[in-house]
Design a protein around this motif. Sequence first.
Motif, PDB file in Angstrom:
ATOM      1  N   GLY A 175       0.603  -1.021  -0.008  1.00 47.01           N
ATOM      2  CA  GLY A 175      -0.188   0.176   0.239  1.00 47.01           C
ATOM      3  C   GLY A 175       1.072   1.707   0.223  1.00 47.01           C
ATOM      4  N   PHE A 176       1.678   1.368   1.413  1.00 45.68           N
ATOM      5  CA  PHE A 176       2.315   2.568   1.574  1.00 45.68           C
ATOM      6  C   PHE A 176       4.005   1.937   1.443  1.00 45.68           C
ATOM      7  CE2 PHE A 176      -1.861   5.058   0.072  1.00 45.68           C
ATOM      8  CZ  PHE A 176      -0.689   6.233  -0.883  1.00 45.68           C
ATOM      9  N   THR A 177       4.707   2.527   2.298  1.00 47.39           N
ATOM     10  CA  THR A 177       6.157   2.080   2.597  1.00 47.39           C
ATOM     11  C   THR A 177       6.108   2.848   4.167  1.00 47.39           C
ATOM     12  OG1 THR A 177       7.891   4.411   1.519  1.00 47.39           O
ATOM     13  CG2 THR A 177       7.515   1.271   1.078  1.00 47.39           C
ATOM     14  N   GLY A 178       6.957   2.818   4.896  1.00 45.62           N
ATOM     15  CA  GLY A 178       7.179   3.943   6.024  1.00 45.62           C
ATOM     16  C   GLY A 178       6.368   2.998   6.795  1.00 45.62           C
ATOM     17  N   GLY A 179       6.178   3.633   8.456  1.00 45.53           N
ATOM     18  CA  GLY A 179       6.269   3.248   9.391  1.00 45.53           C
ATOM     19  C   GLY A 179       7.850   2.192  10.167  1.00 45.53           C
ATOM     20  N   GLY A 204      -7.238  -6.679  -0.815  1.00 44.35           N
ATOM     21  CA  GLY A 204      -6.972  -5.550  -0.099  1.00 44.35           C
ATOM     22  C   GLY A 204      -5.421  -5.201  -0.169  1.00 44.35           C
ATOM     23  N   ALA A 205      -4.485  -5.905  -1.089  1.00 46.95           N
ATOM     24  CA  ALA A 205      -3.051  -6.322  -0.715  1.00 46.95           C
ATOM     25  C   ALA A 205      -2.554  -5.286  -2.083  1.00 46.95           C
ATOM     26  CB  ALA A 205      -2.173  -6.842  -0.798  1.00 46.95           C
ATOM     27  N   PHE A 206      -3.018  -4.109  -2.265  1.00 38.50           N
ATOM     28  CA  PHE A 206      -2.676  -3.515  -3.442  1.00 38.50           C
ATOM     29  C   PHE A 206      -2.217  -1.657  -3.229  1.00 38.50           C
ATOM     30  CE2 PHE A 206      -6.994  -2.536  -2.910  1.00 38.50           C
ATOM     31  CZ  PHE A 206      -7.549  -1.763  -2.779  1.00 38.50           C
ATOM     32  N   ALA A 207      -2.151  -1.317  -4.166  1.00 39.99           N
ATOM     33  CA  ALA A 207      -0.640   0.204  -4.421  1.00 39.99           C
ATOM     34  C   ALA A 207      -1.385   1.060  -3.760  1.00 39.99           C
ATOM     35  CB  ALA A 207      -0.199   0.473  -5.567  1.00 39.99           C
ATOM     36  N   GLY A 208      -1.137   1.769  -3.327  1.00 37.36           N
ATOM     37  CA  GLY A 208      -2.539   2.989  -2.099  1.00 37.36           C
ATOM     38  C   GLY A 208      -3.285   2.844  -1.626  1.00 37.36           C
ATOM     39  N   ASN A 209      -2.757   1.057  -0.759  1.00 41.14           N
ATOM     40  CA  ASN A 209      -4.083   0.591   0.283  1.00 41.14           C
ATOM     41  C   ASN A 209      -3.787   0.845   1.517  1.00 41.14           C
ATOM     42  OD1 ASN A 209      -6.919   0.217   0.552  1.00 41.14           O
ATOM     43  ND2 ASN A 209      -6.006  -2.146   0.876  1.00 41.14           N
ATOM     44  N   ILE A 210      -4.257   0.833   2.551  1.00 41.83           N
ATOM     45  CA  ILE A 210      -3.791   0.551   3.608  1.00 41.83           C
ATOM     46  C   ILE A 210      -4.927  -0.112   4.871  1.00 41.83           C
ATOM     47  CG2 ILE A 210      -1.245   1.853   3.855  1.00 41.83           C
ATOM     48  CD1 ILE A 210      -2.692   3.607   5.269  1.00 41.83           C
ATOM     49  N   ARG A 262      -0.572  10.375  -0.831  1.00 41.88           N
ATOM     50  CA  ARG A 262      -2.027   9.470  -1.708  1.00 41.88           C
ATOM     51  C   ARG A 262      -1.943  10.639  -2.510  1.00 41.88           C
ATOM     52  NH1 ARG A 262      -4.977   7.494   1.916  1.00 41.88           N
ATOM     53  NH2 ARG A 262      -4.441   5.578   1.784  1.00 41.88           N
ATOM     54  N   ARG A 263      -1.981  11.860  -1.662  1.00 40.37           N
ATOM     55  CA  ARG A 263      -2.365  13.407  -2.503  1.00 40.37           C
ATOM     56  C   ARG A 263      -1.915  13.751  -3.672  1.00 40.37           C
ATOM     57  NH1 ARG A 263      -1.905  18.729  -2.424  1.00 40.37           N
ATOM     58  NH2 ARG A 263       0.325  18.235  -1.190  1.00 40.37           N
ATOM     59  N   LEU A 264      -0.501  13.641  -3.459  1.00 42.31           N
ATOM     60  CA  LEU A 264       0.581  14.223  -4.840  1.00 42.31           C
ATOM     61  C   LEU A 264       0.298  12.755  -5.629  1.00 42.31           C
ATOM     62  CD1 LEU A 264       3.506  15.293  -2.004  1.00 42.31           C
ATOM     63  CD2 LEU A 264       2.148  16.327  -3.631  1.00 42.31           C
ATOM     64  N   CYS A 265       0.508  11.707  -5.431  1.00 46.21           N
ATOM     65  CA  CYS A 265       0.321  10.929  -6.040  1.00 46.21           C
ATOM     66  C   CYS A 265      -0.016   9.610  -6.624  1.00 46.21           C
ATOM     67  CB  CYS A 265       1.981   9.775  -5.587  1.00 46.21           C
ATOM     68  SG  CYS A 265       3.514  10.803  -5.271  1.00 46.21           S
ATOM     69  N   GLY A 266      -1.584   9.480  -6.012  1.00 46.06           N
ATOM     70  CA  GLY A 266      -2.550   9.075  -6.393  1.00 46.06           C
ATOM     71  C   GLY A 266      -3.190   9.955  -7.163  1.00 46.06           C
ATOM     72  N   THR A 411       3.864   5.955  -8.936  1.00 47.05           N
ATOM     73  CA  THR A 411       2.405   6.855  -8.818  1.00 47.05           C
ATOM     74  C   THR A 411       1.918   5.806  -9.208  1.00 47.05           C
ATOM     75  OG1 THR A 411       3.721   7.957 -10.893  1.00 47.05           O
ATOM     76  CG2 THR A 411       1.313   7.551 -10.843  1.00 47.05           C
ATOM     77  N   PHE A 412       0.365   5.885  -8.418  1.00 48.34           N
ATOM     78  CA  PHE A 412      -0.591   4.568  -8.593  1.00 48.34           C
ATOM     79  C   PHE A 412      -2.100   5.326  -9.153  1.00 48.34           C
ATOM     80  CE2 PHE A 412      -1.051   7.147  -4.470  1.00 48.34           C
ATOM     81  CZ  PHE A 412      -2.269   6.450  -4.735  1.00 48.34           C
ATOM     82  N   PHE A 413      -2.358   4.483  -9.587  1.00 49.04           N
ATOM     83  CA  PHE A 413      -4.346   4.933 -10.636  1.00 49.04           C
ATOM     84  C   PHE A 413      -5.647   4.635  -9.488  1.00 49.04           C
ATOM     85  CE2 PHE A 413      -1.151   4.957 -14.080  1.00 49.04           C
ATOM     86  CZ  PHE A 413      -1.276   6.665 -14.812  1.00 49.04           C
ATOM     87  N   ARG A 414      -6.043   5.712  -9.414  1.00 50.21           N
ATOM     88  CA  ARG A 414      -7.155   5.276  -8.514  1.00 50.21           C
ATOM     89  C   ARG A 414      -8.012   5.259 -10.124  1.00 50.21           C
ATOM     90  NH1 ARG A 414      -5.852   9.757  -4.987  1.00 50.21           N
ATOM     91  NH2 ARG A 414      -7.148  11.411  -6.907  1.00 50.21           N
ATOM     92  N   ARG A 415      -8.361   4.389 -10.381  1.00 52.59           N
ATOM     93  CA  ARG A 415      -9.717   4.262 -11.432  1.00 52.59           C
ATOM     94  C   ARG A 415     -11.134   4.570 -11.496  1.00 52.59           C
ATOM     95  NH1 ARG A 415      -9.634   2.399 -17.236  1.00 52.59           N
ATOM     96  NH2 ARG A 415     -11.446   1.683 -17.387  1.00 52.59           N
ATOM     97  N   THR A 416     -11.322   5.494 -12.409  1.00 53.97           N
ATOM     98  CA  THR A 416     -12.020   6.437 -12.885  1.00 53.97           C
ATOM     99  C   THR A 416     -13.432   5.763 -13.727  1.00 53.97           C
ATOM    100  OG1 THR A 416     -11.030   8.008 -11.701  1.00 53.97           O
ATOM    101  CG2 THR A 416     -13.722   8.764 -12.886  1.00 53.97           C
ATOM    102  N   ASP A 417     -14.478   5.385 -13.596  1.00 56.61           N
ATOM    103  CA  ASP A 417     -15.428   4.891 -15.409  1.00 56.61           C
ATOM    104  C   ASP A 417     -17.010   5.674 -14.986  1.00 56.61           C
ATOM    105  OD1 ASP A 417     -13.815   1.881 -14.844  1.00 56.61           O
ATOM    106  OD2 ASP A 417     -14.739   1.440 -13.262  1.00 56.61           O
TER     107      ASP A 417
END
Length: 417
Positions: A175-179, A204-210, A262-266, A411-417
């Motif tokens: 999801g995100f590195t850190g902590g 649940g194990a995907f980019a941008g999700n914690i 997330r604000r910068l890269c999503g 970079t990660f994408f929030r899919r918008t349909d």
Amino acid sequence: MKYSIRYGPGALSIILPDSLHVDVFTPRFAQPLADPLALFARALDNPEGVPPLEAMLEPRSVAIAVPDETRPFPLKALLPALLDRLFAAFPKLAHEKVRIVVGGGLHEAPDQAQLARILPQDLRGCSVVSHDARRSAVRHMGWTSRGTPVEINTAYADAELKIVMGMVDVHQFVGFTGGAKGVAVGCASAAMITANHRMLSEAGAFAGNIEGNPVRDDLDEAGAIAGVKLAINVVLTPEKEIAALFVGDPPRVMRSAAAESRRLCGLSLYDRYDIVIASCGGAPKDICLYQAQKGLEPARHCARPGGKILLLAQCPQGIGDERYTAYVARFFSHDAVLRDFRRHAFAMGAHKAFLFARTAAEHELVLHTDLPDADTARCLLNKGDAQTTLNGWFRQIPAAKVAILPYANTTFFRRTD
């Protein structure tokens, strides 16, 4: 039109026909901090969820986990400031009782030349330990609720006060590195990393999700078991300057930093593309093939089914993992890799072959890289010159829709349909 895209420490130029529809996906602009050291001092004064150092009992020993050179964390700026603060807060603390543990998970342990590139010259008399996930002595500290053994480098595990420094960046299954990740992966045994990463294909194990991410939750729990008290996390601009800085309880700090990342890269994605040109973002994101693979995750999400992906990754340190190389070399196709990986128990190295194969089995994938032809062939990957490859694709698809990801690894994408 000419585009300059990062490649290693420099840039690579490519030319696209003016007639094509081209979208460039870049992180949102972030103004670097004007005075990061002043903000760091204020954050140490008021850390999130934990008391400041001055309010803690004076420890007899301290361990600070820091990343290796595959992560562009500003160690030379922040580590001296942290050490000065430590010794001011704990005047009886012997300098030789402070250990700086350089952890890179399953990466090769950094040698003296690598340490010199990332560490400040004046370490105030502190000792330095290079963690090796396969060879370093580790302390077994318990088990997570998901069955991961918490096995941490003894130089870190045995300290009374445990600190971790790291950057928060999008990660394709954490999801995100850190902590606590800089400890629970960076300073962990190979067995611990394997047990944690076996959950990479779970829901649940995907980019941008914690939230509800089993890999991330497991890391947070492991960090608590290991006793990580304080996390120092930064979010960086594409130019690797500090955009935001957070200090405090590891899970809380990671979530605060993840919100900013997330604000910068999503980015929102409204369509799919015939051709995707992805750069890892240059050094050190493309330091080796093992790291460069992460740039394929957003690329595969914005490529149409059967679309073409060009990955730009210099890879000056080669493939980067012997177990991955040994595993993938057993096969003749990506479909065979996928079948074998799903048939057998999870194994590190094999998971990287799975992640490459997941993209390459569905898309035409070409790498522009400095890797020798024999290495790319061994990894079932096609190597080609970027411009020559693109020219051929444009002949096949004269009206191609093209996406450029100049910083694909972040970079990660929030899919918008």
